[in-house]
Motif scaffolding. Structure first.
Motif, PDB file in Angstrom:
ATOM      1  N   SER A   1      -9.193  58.594  49.632  1.00 52.32           N
ATOM      2  CA  SER A   1     -10.528  58.243  49.152  1.00 52.32           C
ATOM      3  C   SER A   1     -10.497  58.244  47.636  1.00 52.32           C
ATOM      4  O   SER A   1      -9.874  59.110  47.028  1.00 52.32           O
ATOM      5  CB  SER A   1     -11.548  59.273  49.626  1.00 52.32           C
TER       6      SER A   1
ATOM      7  N   VAL B   1      -5.852  42.721  35.540  1.00 52.30           N
ATOM      8  CA  VAL B   1      -6.445  41.666  36.374  1.00 52.30           C
ATOM      9  C   VAL B   1      -7.361  40.781  35.536  1.00 52.30           C
ATOM     10  O   VAL B   1      -7.448  39.571  35.748  1.00 52.30           O
ATOM     11  CB  VAL B   1      -7.244  42.287  37.548  1.00 52.30           C
TER      12      VAL B   1
ATOM     13  N   ALA C   1      -4.376  48.503  40.048  1.00 50.92           N
ATOM     14  CA  ALA C   1      -5.260  47.460  39.513  1.00 50.92           C
ATOM     15  C   ALA C   1      -6.501  48.112  38.925  1.00 50.92           C
ATOM     16  O   ALA C   1      -7.319  47.439  38.276  1.00 50.92           O
ATOM     17  CB  ALA C   1      -5.665  46.503  40.621  1.00 50.92           C
TER      18      ALA C   1
ATOM     19  N   VAL D   1      -8.813  41.548  43.857  1.00 53.50           N
ATOM     20  CA  VAL D   1      -7.967  42.739  43.677  1.00 53.50           C
ATOM     21  C   VAL D   1      -7.444  43.217  45.033  1.00 53.50           C
ATOM     22  O   VAL D   1      -6.269  43.572  45.169  1.00 53.50           O
ATOM     23  CB  VAL D   1      -8.753  43.863  42.961  1.00 53.50           C
ATOM     24  N   GLU D   2      -8.306  43.183  46.041  1.00 45.40           N
ATOM     25  CA  GLU D   2      -7.870  43.635  47.376  1.00 45.40           C
ATOM     26  C   GLU D   2      -6.764  42.722  47.915  1.00 45.40           C
ATOM     27  O   GLU D   2      -5.771  43.194  48.466  1.00 45.40           O
ATOM     28  CB  GLU D   2      -9.072  43.660  48.327  1.00 45.40           C
TER      29      GLU D   2
ATOM     30  N   LEU E   1     -14.710  41.769  34.566  1.00 45.20           N
ATOM     31  CA  LEU E   1     -14.141  40.911  35.620  1.00 45.20           C
ATOM     32  C   LEU E   1     -15.247  40.428  36.556  1.00 45.20           C
ATOM     33  O   LEU E   1     -15.258  39.272  36.987  1.00 45.20           O
ATOM     34  CB  LEU E   1     -13.062  41.670  36.411  1.00 45.20           C
TER      35      LEU E   1
ATOM     36  N   HIS F   1     -19.922  52.599  40.421  1.00 47.75           N
ATOM     37  CA  HIS F   1     -19.004  52.122  41.461  1.00 47.75           C
ATOM     38  C   HIS F   1     -19.040  50.591  41.510  1.00 47.75           C
ATOM     39  O   HIS F   1     -20.119  49.992  41.446  1.00 47.75           O
ATOM     40  CB  HIS F   1     -19.387  52.699  42.822  1.00 47.75           C
ATOM     41  N   PRO F   2     -17.841  49.955  41.623  1.00 47.56           N
ATOM     42  CA  PRO F   2     -17.812  48.484  41.573  1.00 47.56           C
ATOM     43  C   PRO F   2     -18.634  47.791  42.664  1.00 47.56           C
ATOM     44  O   PRO F   2     -19.163  46.705  42.430  1.00 47.56           O
ATOM     45  CB  PRO F   2     -16.325  48.144  41.761  1.00 47.56           C
ATOM     46  N   LEU F   3     -18.731  48.404  43.856  1.00 46.67           N
ATOM     47  CA  LEU F   3     -19.402  47.699  44.962  1.00 46.67           C
ATOM     48  C   LEU F   3     -20.701  48.371  45.402  1.00 46.67           C
ATOM     49  O   LEU F   3     -21.643  47.690  45.817  1.00 46.67           O
ATOM     50  CB  LEU F   3     -18.457  47.617  46.170  1.00 46.67           C
TER      51      LEU F   3
ATOM     52  N   ALA G   1     -14.535  39.418  42.626  1.00 41.52           N
ATOM     53  CA  ALA G   1     -13.648  40.293  41.834  1.00 41.52           C
ATOM     54  C   ALA G   1     -12.982  41.319  42.758  1.00 41.52           C
ATOM     55  O   ALA G   1     -11.760  41.519  42.729  1.00 41.52           O
ATOM     56  CB  ALA G   1     -14.439  40.999  40.739  1.00 41.52           C
TER      57      ALA G   1
ATOM     58  N   GLY H   1      -8.283  54.291  47.446  1.00 44.63           N
ATOM     59  CA  GLY H   1      -9.501  53.486  47.523  1.00 44.63           C
ATOM     60  C   GLY H   1      -9.785  53.060  48.952  1.00 44.63           C
ATOM     61  O   GLY H   1      -8.877  52.665  49.681  1.00 44.63           O
ATOM     62  N   GLY H   2     -11.053  53.162  49.347  1.00 40.63           N
ATOM     63  CA  GLY H   2     -11.432  52.861  50.727  1.00 40.63           C
ATOM     64  C   GLY H   2     -11.329  51.377  51.052  1.00 40.63           C
ATOM     65  O   GLY H   2     -10.691  50.993  52.047  1.00 40.63           O
ATOM     66  N   GLU H   3     -11.971  50.540  50.240  1.00 37.93           N
ATOM     67  CA  GLU H   3     -11.905  49.097  50.494  1.00 37.93           C
ATOM     68  C   GLU H   3     -10.458  48.632  50.357  1.00 37.93           C
ATOM     69  O   GLU H   3      -9.966  47.810  51.127  1.00 37.93           O
ATOM     70  CB  GLU H   3     -12.794  48.332  49.497  1.00 37.93           C
TER      71      GLU H   3
ATOM     72  N   GLY I   1      -6.460  50.873  43.988  1.00 36.18           N
ATOM     73  CA  GLY I   1      -7.499  49.887  43.714  1.00 36.18           C
ATOM     74  C   GLY I   1      -8.839  50.563  43.481  1.00 36.18           C
ATOM     75  O   GLY I   1      -9.841  49.904  43.236  1.00 36.18           O
ATOM     76  N   SER I   2      -8.841  51.892  43.594  1.00 40.19           N
ATOM     77  CA  SER I   2     -10.077  52.631  43.319  1.00 40.19           C
ATOM     78  C   SER I   2     -10.268  52.741  41.816  1.00 40.19           C
ATOM     79  O   SER I   2      -9.305  52.925  41.072  1.00 40.19           O
ATOM     80  CB  SER I   2      -9.962  54.035  43.910  1.00 40.19           C
ATOM     81  N   CYS I   3     -11.518  52.606  41.370  1.00 34.02           N
ATOM     82  CA  CYS I   3     -11.810  52.739  39.940  1.00 34.02           C
ATOM     83  C   CYS I   3     -12.582  54.027  39.679  1.00 34.02           C
ATOM     84  O   CYS I   3     -13.276  54.166  38.670  1.00 34.02           O
ATOM     85  CB  CYS I   3     -12.614  51.528  39.467  1.00 34.02           C
TER      86      CYS I   3
HETATM   87  N1  ADP Z   1      -9.861  45.962  37.673  1.00 32.67           N
HETATM   88  C1  ADP Z   1     -10.808  45.748  38.585  1.00 32.67           C
HETATM   89  N2  ADP Z   1     -11.869  44.959  38.335  1.00 32.67           N
HETATM   90  C2  ADP Z   1     -12.814  44.754  39.299  1.00 32.67           C
HETATM   91  N3  ADP Z   1     -12.796  45.282  40.521  1.00 32.67           N
HETATM   92  C3  ADP Z   1     -11.750  46.072  40.811  1.00 32.67           C
HETATM   93  C4  ADP Z   1     -10.716  46.355  39.872  1.00 32.67           C
HETATM   94  N4  ADP Z   1      -9.820  47.171  40.438  1.00 32.67           N
HETATM   95  C5  ADP Z   1     -10.274  47.411  41.667  1.00 32.67           C
HETATM   96  N5  ADP Z   1     -11.431  46.740  41.924  1.00 32.67           N
HETATM   97  C6  ADP Z   1     -12.203  46.731  43.177  1.00 32.67           C
HETATM   98  O1  ADP Z   1     -13.038  47.880  43.202  1.00 32.67           O
HETATM   99  C7  ADP Z   1     -13.259  48.239  44.566  1.00 32.67           C
HETATM  100  C8  ADP Z   1     -12.963  49.724  44.673  1.00 32.67           C
HETATM  101  O2  ADP Z   1     -13.373  50.149  45.935  1.00 32.67           O
HETATM  102  P1  ADP Z   1     -12.505  51.120  46.815  1.00 32.67           P
HETATM  103  O3  ADP Z   1     -11.139  50.597  47.030  1.00 32.67           O
HETATM  104  O4  ADP Z   1     -13.320  51.394  48.033  1.00 32.67           O
HETATM  105  O5  ADP Z   1     -12.394  52.422  45.918  1.00 32.67           O
HETATM  106  P2  ADP Z   1     -13.230  53.793  46.080  1.00 32.67           P
HETATM  107  O6  ADP Z   1     -12.514  54.554  47.143  1.00 32.67           O
HETATM  108  O7  ADP Z   1     -13.160  54.430  44.750  1.00 32.67           O
HETATM  109  O8  ADP Z   1     -14.609  53.446  46.532  1.00 32.67           O
HETATM  110  C9  ADP Z   1     -12.325  47.378  45.411  1.00 32.67           C
HETATM  111  O9  ADP Z   1     -13.037  46.307  45.993  1.00 32.67           O
HETATM  112  C10 ADP Z   1     -11.320  46.875  44.396  1.00 32.67           C
HETATM  113  O10 ADP Z   1     -10.756  45.654  44.779  1.00 32.67           O
END
Ligand code: ADP
Ligand SMILES: O=C(O)[C@@H](O)C(=O)COP(=O)(O)O
Length: 417
Positions: free
Chosen positions: A402, A284, A314, A337-338, A324, A143-145, A333, A360-362, A260-262
């Motif tokens: 979600s 991005v 994204a 995207v947000e 990124l 997960h990115p965060l 990063a 995506g939540g964030e 924006g969810s990955c």
């Molecule tokens: N291509 C990308 N590179 C880096 N971060 C990204 C990319 N695309 C999305 N993100 C970031 O990854 C995070 C995904 O979190 P979120 O929206 O909560 O998704 P999830 O619901 O899957 O947790 C967001 O902060 C979003 O901005």
């Protein structure tokens, strides 16, 4: 006066919880951010915060302010909603927020249960599974965060609190509400502040909900809230409301999806959309510039808006996310995207979009905040955990998905397309 006052650490999580309560026959309204004025009339009020990845002190302060507002409005029980994949880091924010709420409510103890069997999240011997995989092998480790690299929730929560964490194991949960309640009381009396409670099925969750009827604070995913409407009904506080709980104004107008969810699920949904809808995947990494990405998206969408949804994503696979993040730093990063997706949402709405899915939540937090939404009324469910909502005062229909929820065709199915 709300019966149940809820504090959710992200916006998709808040709609997920509200959806569960509505299905259980409660009226529910999701308010965006700490309420400043009188609360809307509903059996359950869910305060949606963007506190999952906020600095710890900010997450605690906002959660306490939300708790105070809910108590002042008369809420009889407080629910702290976090992710069914326990999204957090060793710094928090589940432990610190729960600690602060336990202290504020003077209850000394709370159960912790993220299980959501319908969406494949189960807890066995304190270990969280996603489908048949342990949490740390489910994709959530990337997960990115909030990368989740340990599936043992007793350990994970222990690292986030100065309190101690016990376990109510499967063998007890199987015996039903009275046994679960005795086990939780025993843990509290032996000095534990939290109990991770196992749950493999909805029946387990209903029993846990029943056992927690007298608790001032419940913490968990939306699943453990399933049993709560029955408690209020049994206490004579909640009338039968039937389908009225989820009625929304009719939906119409141009449709769009912003992702924006990955997560694995969202990447799969984007893959499906490529073959069934106009789909733009923003690069991005190649162009880390919010203004340029906004211009690209608007130019692309100009002749495509209509009843059939356009999809703008994204989202990227782990290696691109890592690249990124290496270039900009993790938080910058995510923020870039947000910001990009929030600007695109604002511009699409200005160009007439009335029905919007955000994945995506964030991401949902950023988009909903930008759109100036004050409250969401909860409507019919699209897929487990994801309802349509009606945003006030903007009059938009929004579905906040979600990251990990929804079938592969979710982005089309949401619009009946
Ligand atoms: N291509 C990308 N590179 C880096 N971060 C990204 C990319 N695309 C999305 N993100 C970031 O990854 C995070 C995904 O979190 P979120 O929206 O909560 O998704 P999830 O619901 O899957 O947790 C967001 O902060 C979003 O901005
Ligand atoms: O409990 C859940 O899984 C969801 O309600 C939730 O909180 C999801 O968060 P995101 O995956 O960040 O959208």
């Amino acid at each position: 006066m709300p019966l149940l006052g809820c504090i959710a650490d992200d916006f998709t999580g808040a709609t997920d919880l509200a959806n569960t309560l509505v299905k259980g026959g409660m009226t529910a309204v999701q308010v965006i951010g700490v309420p400043r004025g009188p609360l809307p009339e509903a059996d359950a009020v869910i305060v949606a915060l963007k506190s999952r990845t906020a600095p710890v002190a900010e997450a605690v302060a906002e959660s306490l302010a939300a708790c105070d507002a809910l108590l002042a409005a008369g809420a009889r029980q407080i629910f702290f909603k976090y992710c069914s994949t326990f999204d957090s880091t060793d710094a928090g924010n589940i432990g610190p927020v729960a600690d602060a709420l336990v202290q504020r409510l003077g209850c000394g103890f709370a159960l912790a249960n993220p299980a959501f069997p319908t969406n494949g999240r189960t807890v066995f011997q304190g270990h969280l599974f996603v489908g048949s995989a342990l949490l740390n092998e489910s994709g959530m480790e990337n997960h990115p965060l909030t990368p989740m690299r340990d599936a043992n929730l007793v350990r994970v929560l222990s690292r986030q609190t100065d309190g101690t964490v016990g376990l109510v194991p499967f063998a007890v949960v199987e015996q039903g509400a009275a046994a679960i309640r005795r086990a939780m009381t025993g843990l509290k009396e032996s000095g534990r502040r939290y109990a991770i409670v196992d749950a493999l099925t909805d029946e387990h969750l209903l029993a846990i909900g029943e056992a927690a009827a007298p608790h001032a604070l419940i913490t968990g995913g939306s699943g453990v809230a399933m049993g709560l409407p029955a408690n209020f009904r049994a206490a004579g506080l909640l009338p039968e409301r039937g389908a009225a709980a989820s009625a929304l104004p009719p939906m119409q107008g141009p449709a769009a999806v912003l992702a924006g969810s990955c997560s694995r699920a969202t990447l799969g949904q984007i893959g499906y959309a490529r073959d069934h809808a106009h789909t733009l995947e923003l690069d991005v990494l190649a162009r880390p510039d919010a203004g340029a990405l906004l211009a690209q998206a608007l130019d692309w969408a100009a002749d495509k808006l209509g009843d059939h949804p356009v999809v703008i994503a994204a989202s990227a696979p782990p290696e691109k996310v890592a690249a990124l993040q290496a270039k900009l730093g993790r938080d910058a990063a995510g923020a870039l995207v947000e910001e990009t997706l929030a600007s695109i949402a604002e511009a699409l709405v200005a160009r007439g979009v009335r029905r919007l899915v955000v994945a995506g939540g964030e991401t949902s937090g950023a988009v909903v905040s930008r759109l100036g939404v004050a409250a969401l009324r909860i409507g019919p469910e699209i897929d487990p955990g994801v309802p349509w909502t009606y945003a006030e005062p903007t009059g938009l229909h929004l579905a906040l998905k979600s990251g990990n929820f929804g079938a592969r065709d979710f982005f089309l199915k949401a619009f009946g397309a």
